[in-house]
Design a protein around this motif. Structure first.
Motif, PDB file in Angstrom:
ATOM      1  N   PHE A  37       0.836  -1.198   0.000  1.00 28.39           N
ATOM      2  CA  PHE A  37       0.000   0.000   0.000  1.00 28.39           C
ATOM      3  C   PHE A  37       0.873   1.251   0.000  1.00 28.39           C
ATOM      4  N   GLY A  38       1.894   1.278   0.841  1.00 32.72           N
ATOM      5  CA  GLY A  38       2.803   2.421   0.893  1.00 32.72           C
ATOM      6  C   GLY A  38       3.503   2.659  -0.429  1.00 32.72           C
ATOM      7  N   TYR A  39       3.904   1.591  -1.079  1.00 42.55           N
ATOM      8  CA  TYR A  39       4.556   1.707  -2.382  1.00 42.55           C
ATOM      9  C   TYR A  39       3.587   2.302  -3.398  1.00 42.55           C
ATOM     10  N   ARG A  40       2.351   1.819  -3.386  1.00 38.21           N
ATOM     11  CA  ARG A  40       1.346   2.302  -4.343  1.00 38.21           C
ATOM     12  C   ARG A  40       1.002   3.773  -4.113  1.00 38.21           C
ATOM     13  N   VAL A  41       1.052   4.235  -2.863  1.00 40.00           N
ATOM     14  CA  VAL A  41       0.747   5.639  -2.575  1.00 40.00           C
ATOM     15  C   VAL A  41       1.657   6.549  -3.389  1.00 40.00           C
ATOM     16  N   PHE A  42       2.933   6.191  -3.497  1.00 41.82           N
ATOM     17  CA  PHE A  42       3.889   7.067  -4.162  1.00 41.82           C
ATOM     18  C   PHE A  42       4.245   6.641  -5.586  1.00 41.82           C
ATOM     19  N   MET A  43       3.963   5.405  -5.960  1.00 39.14           N
ATOM     20  CA  MET A  43       4.416   4.909  -7.252  1.00 39.14           C
ATOM     21  C   MET A  43       3.310   4.349  -8.142  1.00 39.14           C
ATOM     22  N   GLU A  44       2.057   4.565  -7.798  1.00 39.65           N
ATOM     23  CA  GLU A  44       0.940   4.023  -8.581  1.00 39.65           C
ATOM     24  C   GLU A  44       0.983   4.575 -10.004  1.00 39.65           C
ATOM     25  N   PRO A  45       1.037   3.716 -10.994  1.00 45.10           N
ATOM     26  CA  PRO A  45       1.072   4.208 -12.372  1.00 45.10           C
ATOM     27  C   PRO A  45      -0.317   4.684 -12.831  1.00 45.10           C
ATOM     28  N   ALA A  46      -0.331   5.372 -13.940  1.00 44.56           N
ATOM     29  CA  ALA A  46      -1.597   5.807 -14.540  1.00 44.56           C
ATOM     30  C   ALA A  46      -2.394   4.565 -14.962  1.00 44.56           C
ATOM     31  N   MET A  47      -3.668   4.750 -15.188  1.00 47.81           N
ATOM     32  CA  MET A  47      -4.531   3.629 -15.574  1.00 47.81           C
ATOM     33  C   MET A  47      -4.134   3.055 -16.930  1.00 47.81           C
ATOM     34  N   THR A  48      -3.730   3.930 -17.864  1.00 40.38           N
ATOM     35  CA  THR A  48      -3.310   3.456 -19.178  1.00 40.38           C
ATOM     36  C   THR A  48      -2.010   4.133 -19.574  1.00 40.38           C
ATOM     37  N   GLU A  49      -1.288   3.495 -20.458  1.00 38.79           N
ATOM     38  CA  GLU A  49      -0.063   4.080 -20.991  1.00 38.79           C
ATOM     39  C   GLU A  49      -0.397   4.794 -22.295  1.00 38.79           C
ATOM     40  N   GLY A  50       0.496   5.653 -22.730  1.00 42.20           N
ATOM     41  CA  GLY A  50       0.289   6.338 -24.000  1.00 42.20           C
ATOM     42  C   GLY A  50      -0.702   7.480 -23.881  1.00 42.20           C
ATOM     43  N   GLU A  51      -1.513   7.644 -24.912  1.00 44.44           N
ATOM     44  CA  GLU A  51      -2.453   8.771 -24.980  1.00 44.44           C
ATOM     45  C   GLU A  51      -3.548   8.706 -23.919  1.00 44.44           C
ATOM     46  N   GLY A  52      -4.094   7.560 -23.704  1.00 41.81           N
ATOM     47  CA  GLY A  52      -5.194   7.435 -22.748  1.00 41.81           C
ATOM     48  C   GLY A  52      -6.495   7.961 -23.306  1.00 41.81           C
ATOM     49  N   ARG A  53      -7.498   7.980 -22.473  1.00 39.83           N
ATOM     50  CA  ARG A  53      -8.840   8.432 -22.851  1.00 39.83           C
ATOM     51  C   ARG A  53      -9.160   9.654 -22.011  1.00 39.83           C
ATOM     52  N   VAL A  54      -9.632  10.723 -22.650  1.00 47.12           N
ATOM     53  CA  VAL A  54      -9.977  11.954 -21.936  1.00 47.12           C
ATOM     54  C   VAL A  54     -11.363  11.793 -21.316  1.00 47.12           C
ATOM     55  N   VAL A  55     -11.455  12.160 -20.040  1.00 49.18           N
ATOM     56  CA  VAL A  55     -12.697  12.025 -19.288  1.00 49.18           C
ATOM     57  C   VAL A  55     -13.013  13.369 -18.642  1.00 49.18           C
ATOM     58  N   THR A  56     -14.266  13.797 -18.749  1.00 50.59           N
ATOM     59  CA  THR A  56     -14.702  15.025 -18.084  1.00 50.59           C
ATOM     60  C   THR A  56     -15.302  14.650 -16.736  1.00 50.59           C
ATOM     61  N   VAL A  57     -14.782  15.269 -15.681  1.00 49.88           N
ATOM     62  CA  VAL A  57     -15.311  15.006 -14.334  1.00 49.88           C
ATOM     63  C   VAL A  57     -15.700  16.321 -13.686  1.00 49.88           C
ATOM     64  N   GLU A  58     -16.737  16.272 -12.877  1.00 55.11           N
ATOM     65  CA  GLU A  58     -17.162  17.451 -12.146  1.00 55.11           C
ATOM     66  C   GLU A  58     -16.996  17.179 -10.659  1.00 55.11           C
ATOM     67  N   VAL A  59     -16.094  17.935 -10.052  1.00 59.85           N
ATOM     68  CA  VAL A  59     -15.847  17.831  -8.621  1.00 59.85           C
ATOM     69  C   VAL A  59     -16.676  18.918  -7.946  1.00 59.85           C
ATOM     70  N   ALA A  60     -17.640  18.478  -7.156  1.00 56.46           N
ATOM     71  CA  ALA A  60     -18.552  19.411  -6.488  1.00 56.46           C
ATOM     72  C   ALA A  60     -17.891  20.011  -5.247  1.00 56.46           C
ATOM     73  N   PRO A  61     -18.274  21.231  -4.890  1.00 56.47           N
ATOM     74  CA  PRO A  61     -17.748  21.827  -3.657  1.00 56.47           C
ATOM     75  C   PRO A  61     -18.082  20.951  -2.457  1.00 56.47           C
TER      76      PRO A  61
END
Length: 126
Positions: A37-61
């Motif tokens: 878990f400690g390793y993943r906190v600092f070294m977790e890779p992105a979900m995909t390599e390369g270009e990836g998929r663009v996602v729109t997210v709305e973070v509410a207050p």
């Protein structure tokens, strides 16, 4: 060696050895999970390599880090909401992340996503 009442001496020693081995196994298992878990906190890779998929997210207050993590898991931007919440709390951007609508990519790490949500530009590799 002190004898356990009603149990032969040899069997008593066997029980003690078994209990010590079980305790060692539990300690080893717990330490392995904590390290992972400690390793993943600092070294977790992105979900995909390369270009990836663009996602729109709305973070509410007022959304908690765990809620943001759950939103990101649902959108395919993160693997674990709890892990994202810990990464958020340990991030240098923790006090700068703002609510809003963001264009994030599955090729971004958690730190890169938080950088975007804090209003900074992503550093590009040349």
């Amino acid at each position: 060696m002190k004898k356990i009442k009603g149990v032969p001496a040899g069997f008593s020693s066997l029980i003690r050895v078994a209990l010590v081995l079980i305790a060692l196994l539990l300690i080893y298992s717990g330490a392995t999970k904590c390290y992972d878990f400690g390793y993943r906190v600092f070294m977790e890779p992105a979900m995909t390599e390369g270009e990836g998929r663009v996602v729109t997210v709305e973070v509410a207050p007022g959304m908690t880090p765990k809620e943001i993590g759950k939103l990101f898991v649902d959108k395919g931007l993160a693997r674990d909401a709890g892990l994202f919440a810990v990464q958020y709390r340990l991030s240098e951007y923790v006090k700068e992340v703002k609510a809003g609508t963001f264009e994030l990519s599955t090729s971004m790490t958690a730190e890169e996503m938080m950088r975007v949500m804090a209003g900074y530009e992503l550093e590009t590799e040349e």
